[in-house]
Write a protein that holds these residues in place. Structure first.
Motif, PDB file in Angstrom:
ATOM      1  N   ALA A   4       1.109   0.638  -2.693  1.00  0.00           N
ATOM      2  CA  ALA A   4       1.437   2.028  -2.382  1.00  0.00           C
ATOM      3  C   ALA A   4       2.316   2.522  -3.523  1.00  0.00           C
ATOM      4  O   ALA A   4       2.982   1.743  -4.199  1.00  0.00           O
ATOM      5  CB  ALA A   4       2.154   2.138  -1.048  1.00  0.00           C
TER       6      ALA A   4
ATOM      7  N   VAL B  63      -0.175  -5.522  -0.681  1.00  0.00           N
ATOM      8  CA  VAL B  63      -0.387  -4.112  -0.329  1.00  0.00           C
ATOM      9  C   VAL B  63       0.145  -3.213  -1.444  1.00  0.00           C
ATOM     10  O   VAL B  63       1.276  -3.380  -1.899  1.00  0.00           O
ATOM     11  CB  VAL B  63       0.293  -3.763   1.011  1.00  0.00           C
ATOM     12  CG1 VAL B  63       0.215  -2.268   1.294  1.00  0.00           C
ATOM     13  CG2 VAL B  63      -0.337  -4.558   2.148  1.00  0.00           C
TER      14      VAL B  63
ATOM     15  N   TYR C 256       5.250   1.647   0.399  1.00  0.00           N
ATOM     16  CA  TYR C 256       5.130   0.547   1.355  1.00  0.00           C
ATOM     17  C   TYR C 256       6.431  -0.247   1.349  1.00  0.00           C
ATOM     18  O   TYR C 256       6.906  -0.644   0.292  1.00  0.00           O
ATOM     19  CB  TYR C 256       3.955  -0.347   0.957  1.00  0.00           C
ATOM     20  CG  TYR C 256       3.786  -1.551   1.848  1.00  0.00           C
ATOM     21  CD1 TYR C 256       3.325  -1.412   3.152  1.00  0.00           C
ATOM     22  CD2 TYR C 256       4.077  -2.826   1.383  1.00  0.00           C
ATOM     23  CE1 TYR C 256       3.164  -2.514   3.971  1.00  0.00           C
ATOM     24  CE2 TYR C 256       3.912  -3.937   2.189  1.00  0.00           C
ATOM     25  CZ  TYR C 256       3.451  -3.773   3.484  1.00  0.00           C
ATOM     26  OH  TYR C 256       3.303  -4.868   4.298  1.00  0.00           O
TER      27      TYR C 256
ATOM     28  N   SER D  92      -2.218   0.605   0.968  1.00  0.00           N
ATOM     29  CA  SER D  92      -1.521   0.710   2.241  1.00  0.00           C
ATOM     30  C   SER D  92      -2.366   1.511   3.223  1.00  0.00           C
ATOM     31  O   SER D  92      -3.024   2.480   2.842  1.00  0.00           O
ATOM     32  CB  SER D  92      -0.172   1.419   2.029  1.00  0.00           C
ATOM     33  OG  SER D  92       0.358   1.860   3.252  1.00  0.00           O
ATOM     34  N   SER D  93      -2.331   1.128   4.481  1.00  0.00           N
ATOM     35  CA  SER D  93      -3.096   1.855   5.506  1.00  0.00           C
ATOM     36  C   SER D  93      -2.591   3.285   5.678  1.00  0.00           C
ATOM     37  O   SER D  93      -3.276   4.123   6.255  1.00  0.00           O
ATOM     38  CB  SER D  93      -3.031   1.107   6.841  1.00  0.00           C
ATOM     39  OG  SER D  93      -1.681   0.981   7.254  1.00  0.00           O
ATOM     40  N   ASP D  94      -1.401   3.583   5.160  1.00  0.00           N
ATOM     41  CA  ASP D  94      -0.863   4.942   5.227  1.00  0.00           C
ATOM     42  C   ASP D  94      -1.446   5.854   4.139  1.00  0.00           C
ATOM     43  O   ASP D  94      -1.231   7.059   4.157  1.00  0.00           O
ATOM     44  CB  ASP D  94       0.664   4.919   5.080  1.00  0.00           C
ATOM     45  CG  ASP D  94       1.340   4.228   6.257  1.00  0.00           C
ATOM     46  OD1 ASP D  94       0.764   4.230   7.362  1.00  0.00           O
ATOM     47  OD2 ASP D  94       2.440   3.686   6.062  1.00  0.00           O
ATOM     48  N   THR D  95      -2.173   5.275   3.193  1.00  0.00           N
ATOM     49  CA  THR D  95      -2.757   6.059   2.108  1.00  0.00           C
ATOM     50  C   THR D  95      -4.000   6.778   2.619  1.00  0.00           C
ATOM     51  O   THR D  95      -4.936   6.142   3.103  1.00  0.00           O
ATOM     52  CB  THR D  95      -3.121   5.155   0.915  1.00  0.00           C
ATOM     53  OG1 THR D  95      -1.934   4.498   0.450  1.00  0.00           O
ATOM     54  CG2 THR D  95      -3.732   5.957  -0.218  1.00  0.00           C
TER      55      THR D  95
END
Length: 166
Positions: A79, A77, A70, A35-38
């Protein structure tokens, strides 16, 4: 009956038997679409000293020290967390030796704990490198559950846990 060198040697020998499994599991993880939040990966070691077992779980984390989840619809994706290694035995004893061993351990705890941690960390770090961890874009750390320091796998050095969140 017991010695520090023999005990640490036993740990290293038993861990080495698990290297191919760990390398394979790490290679698989390195293919994940995180995930781009990681912001970073925490490989957390859980030690069960009464059974001489080690398990490792990878957590995808953000900079606020929260596990990333996620909730989107893209099934590619990743997460969250995933088990990297499930309860492998790092030392073997007969049940009749346990009392004597734990008395030995208690007497030598200040010497043994740092050497145990070094053996676990060196082994994990070597497997991480062998699996191609350097190619991973995310900062990655090896940590002992509930400890205050982390081993930076990219820079091969211990850091205070707080440093990775800044």
């Amino acid at each position: 009956m017991f010695s520090v060198d023999n005990y640490i040697g036993s740990i290293k020998s038993n861990l080495e038997k698990q290297s191919d499994l760990l390398v394979g599991n790490l290679k698989n993880i390195f293919t994940y679409n995180f995930s781009s939040d990681t912001d970073l990966l925490d490989f957390s070691a859980f030690i069960e000293p009464t059974r001489f077992e080690l398990s490792i779980i990878m957590f995808s984390m953000d900079k606020e020290a929260n596990e990333v989840f996620y909730e989107g619809n893209d099934t590619t994706v990743f997460a969250g967390s995933v088990e990297v290694l499930s309860e492998v035995e790092y030392h073997q004893l007969n049940d009749s030796q346990l009392d004597d061993f734990f008395a030995f351990y208690e007497q030598n705890e200040e010497t043994l704990i740092p050497q145990e941690q070094k053996a676990f960390t060196d082994w994990f770090s070597q497997c991480w490198e062998k699996a191609g961890g350097d190619a991973l874009d995310l900062p990655s750390y090896f940590v002992f559950h509930d400890d205050y320091k982390s081993f930076d796998l990219k820079n091969n050095q211990w850091i205070d846990d707080e440093e990775k969140w800044s």
